[in-house]
Scaffold this motif. Structure first.
Motif, PDB file in Angstrom:
ATOM      1  N   ASP A 143       0.841  -0.493   7.843  1.00  0.00           N
ATOM      2  CA  ASP A 143       1.066   0.590   9.370  1.00  0.00           C
ATOM      3  C   ASP A 143       1.408   1.614   9.705  1.00  0.00           C
ATOM      4  O   ASP A 143       1.612   2.218  10.334  1.00  0.00           O
ATOM      5  N   TYR A 144       1.369   2.537   8.354  1.00  0.00           N
ATOM      6  CA  TYR A 144       2.359   3.857   8.741  1.00  0.00           C
ATOM      7  C   TYR A 144       1.211   4.972   8.958  1.00  0.00           C
ATOM      8  O   TYR A 144      -0.231   4.772   8.495  1.00  0.00           O
ATOM      9  N   PRO A 145       1.636   5.687   9.699  1.00  0.00           N
ATOM     10  CA  PRO A 145       0.220   6.659  10.513  1.00  0.00           C
ATOM     11  C   PRO A 145       0.520   7.704   9.378  1.00  0.00           C
ATOM     12  O   PRO A 145       0.541   7.760   8.070  1.00  0.00           O
ATOM     13  N   SER A 146      -1.496   8.278  10.226  1.00  0.00           N
ATOM     14  CA  SER A 146      -1.916   9.436   8.545  1.00  0.00           C
ATOM     15  C   SER A 146      -0.959  10.368   8.681  1.00  0.00           C
ATOM     16  O   SER A 146      -0.884  11.196   9.744  1.00  0.00           O
ATOM     17  N   ILE A 147      -0.472  10.442   8.174  1.00  0.00           N
ATOM     18  CA  ILE A 147       0.761  12.433   7.642  1.00  0.00           C
ATOM     19  C   ILE A 147       0.225  13.130   7.142  1.00  0.00           C
ATOM     20  O   ILE A 147      -0.166  13.012   5.859  1.00  0.00           O
ATOM     21  N   PRO A 148       0.043  14.183   7.594  1.00  0.00           N
ATOM     22  CA  PRO A 148      -0.089  15.697   7.024  1.00  0.00           C
ATOM     23  C   PRO A 148       0.385  15.904   5.302  1.00  0.00           C
ATOM     24  O   PRO A 148       1.321  15.659   5.437  1.00  0.00           O
ATOM     25  N   LYS A 149      -0.477  16.255   4.325  1.00  0.00           N
ATOM     26  CA  LYS A 149       0.393  17.045   3.469  1.00  0.00           C
ATOM     27  C   LYS A 149       1.035  17.868   3.802  1.00  0.00           C
ATOM     28  O   LYS A 149       1.150  18.952   4.396  1.00  0.00           O
ATOM     29  N   LEU A 150       2.750  17.893   3.600  1.00  0.00           N
ATOM     30  CA  LEU A 150       3.662  19.685   3.431  1.00  0.00           C
ATOM     31  C   LEU A 150       3.660  19.922   2.356  1.00  0.00           C
ATOM     32  O   LEU A 150       4.095  21.496   2.414  1.00  0.00           O
ATOM     33  N   PHE A 151       3.188  19.769   1.210  1.00  0.00           N
ATOM     34  CA  PHE A 151       3.082  20.164  -0.472  1.00  0.00           C
ATOM     35  C   PHE A 151       1.367  21.066  -0.607  1.00  0.00           C
ATOM     36  O   PHE A 151       0.367  20.216  -0.396  1.00  0.00           O
ATOM     37  N   ARG A 152       1.499  21.579  -0.933  1.00  0.00           N
ATOM     38  CA  ARG A 152       0.674  21.945  -1.163  1.00  0.00           C
ATOM     39  C   ARG A 152       0.209  22.875  -2.913  1.00  0.00           C
ATOM     40  O   ARG A 152       1.093  23.013  -3.469  1.00  0.00           O
ATOM     41  N   SER A 153      -1.039  22.415  -3.320  1.00  0.00           N
ATOM     42  CA  SER A 153      -1.105  22.642  -4.785  1.00  0.00           C
ATOM     43  C   SER A 153      -1.276  24.514  -5.190  1.00  0.00           C
ATOM     44  O   SER A 153      -2.504  24.803  -4.766  1.00  0.00           O
ATOM     45  N   ILE A 154      -0.606  24.826  -5.492  1.00  0.00           N
ATOM     46  CA  ILE A 154      -0.755  26.695  -5.857  1.00  0.00           C
ATOM     47  C   ILE A 154      -1.799  26.668  -7.650  1.00  0.00           C
ATOM     48  O   ILE A 154      -1.514  25.861  -8.177  1.00  0.00           O
ATOM     49  N   ARG A 155      -3.017  27.438  -7.797  1.00  0.00           N
ATOM     50  CA  ARG A 155      -3.485  27.625  -8.865  1.00  0.00           C
ATOM     51  C   ARG A 155      -2.366  28.781  -9.788  1.00  0.00           C
ATOM     52  O   ARG A 155      -2.465  29.764  -9.030  1.00  0.00           O
ATOM     53  N   LEU A 156      -2.546  28.411 -10.465  1.00  0.00           N
ATOM     54  CA  LEU A 156      -1.918  29.224 -11.695  1.00  0.00           C
ATOM     55  C   LEU A 156      -2.583  29.732 -12.358  1.00  0.00           C
ATOM     56  O   LEU A 156      -3.726  28.830 -12.536  1.00  0.00           O
ATOM     57  N   SER A 157      -2.817  30.759 -12.937  1.00  0.00           N
ATOM     58  CA  SER A 157      -3.423  31.484 -13.701  1.00  0.00           C
ATOM     59  C   SER A 157      -3.677  31.739 -15.403  1.00  0.00           C
ATOM     60  O   SER A 157      -2.310  30.474 -15.637  1.00  0.00           O
ATOM     61  N   PHE A 158      -4.438  31.603 -16.076  1.00  0.00           N
ATOM     62  CA  PHE A 158      -4.611  30.975 -17.510  1.00  0.00           C
ATOM     63  C   PHE A 158      -2.993  31.543 -17.822  1.00  0.00           C
ATOM     64  O   PHE A 158      -2.259  30.659 -18.976  1.00  0.00           O
ATOM     65  N   GLU A 159      -3.172  32.739 -17.668  1.00  0.00           N
ATOM     66  CA  GLU A 159      -1.594  33.506 -18.029  1.00  0.00           C
ATOM     67  C   GLU A 159      -1.066  32.597 -17.864  1.00  0.00           C
ATOM     68  O   GLU A 159       0.080  32.614 -18.657  1.00  0.00           O
ATOM     69  N   ALA A 160      -0.072  32.418 -16.879  1.00  0.00           N
ATOM     70  CA  ALA A 160       0.446  31.592 -15.621  1.00  0.00           C
ATOM     71  C   ALA A 160       0.549  30.518 -16.766  1.00  0.00           C
ATOM     72  O   ALA A 160       1.997  30.168 -16.784  1.00  0.00           O
ATOM     73  N   SER A 161      -0.358  29.827 -17.063  1.00  0.00           N
ATOM     74  CA  SER A 161      -0.058  28.485 -17.508  1.00  0.00           C
ATOM     75  C   SER A 161       0.141  28.435 -18.982  1.00  0.00           C
ATOM     76  O   SER A 161       0.805  27.174 -19.107  1.00  0.00           O
ATOM     77  N   LEU A 162       0.073  29.326 -19.890  1.00  0.00           N
ATOM     78  CA  LEU A 162      -0.106  29.505 -20.977  1.00  0.00           C
ATOM     79  C   LEU A 162       1.533  29.445 -21.202  1.00  0.00           C
ATOM     80  O   LEU A 162       2.178  29.061 -22.029  1.00  0.00           O
ATOM     81  N   LEU A 163       1.932  30.708 -20.354  1.00  0.00           N
ATOM     82  CA  LEU A 163       3.475  31.366 -20.380  1.00  0.00           C
ATOM     83  C   LEU A 163       4.197  29.421 -20.529  1.00  0.00           C
ATOM     84  O   LEU A 163       5.329  29.146 -20.269  1.00  0.00           O
ATOM     85  N   CYS A 164       3.953  28.530 -18.983  1.00  0.00           N
ATOM     86  CA  CYS A 164       4.371  27.424 -18.835  1.00  0.00           C
ATOM     87  C   CYS A 164       4.158  26.803 -20.158  1.00  0.00           C
ATOM     88  O   CYS A 164       5.409  25.468 -20.348  1.00  0.00           O
ATOM     89  N   VAL A 165       3.071  27.025 -20.427  1.00  0.00           N
ATOM     90  CA  VAL A 165       3.169  25.651 -22.105  1.00  0.00           C
ATOM     91  C   VAL A 165       5.000  26.842 -22.941  1.00  0.00           C
ATOM     92  O   VAL A 165       5.529  24.943 -23.303  1.00  0.00           O
ATOM     93  N   LEU A 166       4.493  27.021 -22.828  1.00  0.00           N
ATOM     94  CA  LEU A 166       5.582  28.111 -24.030  1.00  0.00           C
ATOM     95  C   LEU A 166       7.214  27.831 -23.619  1.00  0.00           C
ATOM     96  O   LEU A 166       7.895  27.703 -24.035  1.00  0.00           O
ATOM     97  N   LEU A 167       7.420  28.188 -22.143  1.00  0.00           N
ATOM     98  CA  LEU A 167       8.614  27.775 -21.896  1.00  0.00           C
ATOM     99  C   LEU A 167       8.921  26.043 -22.236  1.00  0.00           C
ATOM    100  O   LEU A 167       9.967  25.628 -22.101  1.00  0.00           O
TER     101      LEU A 167
END
Length: 224
Positions: free
Chosen positions: A85-109
């Protein structure tokens, strides 16, 4: 000439009664809240966790309060989980694409954070020096033989992750960074291992072909 049906400005006596958790609700909509952020937002979240959860649930959001790690944030409730019974709710959040290098840094951290929590004390801050990260960075990323250039690149990637509140600058000289625990929520162990496998394969391909990497990863964040 005014149109009485157009209520652009509410009189103060027409507003609903104030609630003590209202400032915390706004801060949560702006992004992650940590226990050591300035002000009393963290205390307001803890005191008003129940009404905050009820309020956000009505607009399709789930409040996550992790007292152990000292952080609170919102997560979008998947449409299939909402009652019919909930109405369709727009998404508040969006997905940001991280670059290869930023993704690699996330893994290291993320590895640094896991090692820190396993070997040291959970209640302390996980702080890493940029110099120690640079050593690993240069050994992994192709074309980073020039230390000055590699350090500049690494610093740029760290500042990008700082905008997402994954890290926070700890000291300027010598440069060091605090790894924030939201990284655990954004990169749980299963996702971490999947991303590590993808990055390892991409690094191998980069080393063989000497071309620009294209692999990236998605991170969900709020629209401000």
């Amino acid at each position: 000439m005014t149109n009485d049906s157009n209520h652009e400005v509410l009189a103060s006596d027409a507003l609903p009664p104030p609630v003590p958790w209202a400032p915390a609700a706004v801060r949560l909509l702006q992004g992650i809240v940590y226990h050591d952020d300035a002000g009393d937002t963290w205390e307001r979240i803890l005191a008003g966790a129940t009404p905050l959860s009820d309020y956000f649930a009505r607009i399709g959001l789930m409040l996550i309060v992790n007292e152990e790690d000292g952080m609170a944030y919102l997560r979008q409730i998947e449409p299939e989980v909402l009652p019919p019974d909930y109405p369709s709710i727009p998404k508040l959040f969006r997905s940001i694409r991280l670059s290869f290098e930023a993704s690699l840094l996330c893994v290291l951290l993320r590895d640094e954070l896991r090692r820190f929590e396993e070997e040291i004390h959970r209640d302390d801050r996980c702080v890493v020096t940029q110099a120690s990260l640079l050593e690993i960075w240069q050994s992994l990323v192709p074309g980073n033989d020039d230390a000055v250039r590699a350090n500049r690149n690494l610093g740029g990637q760290l500042r990008k992750l700082e905008e997402l509140k994954f890290v926070r600058r700890f000291e300027k000289q010598p440069p060091s960074w605090e790894v924030r625990r939201i990284l655990k929520a954004r990169l749980p162990l299963e996702e971490l291992e999947r991303l590590r496998t993808d990055l390892t394969a991409e690094l191998k391909r980069r080393a063989e072909n000497d071309a620009d990497p294209e692999l990236d990863a998605a991170v969900e964040t709020s629209d401000d």
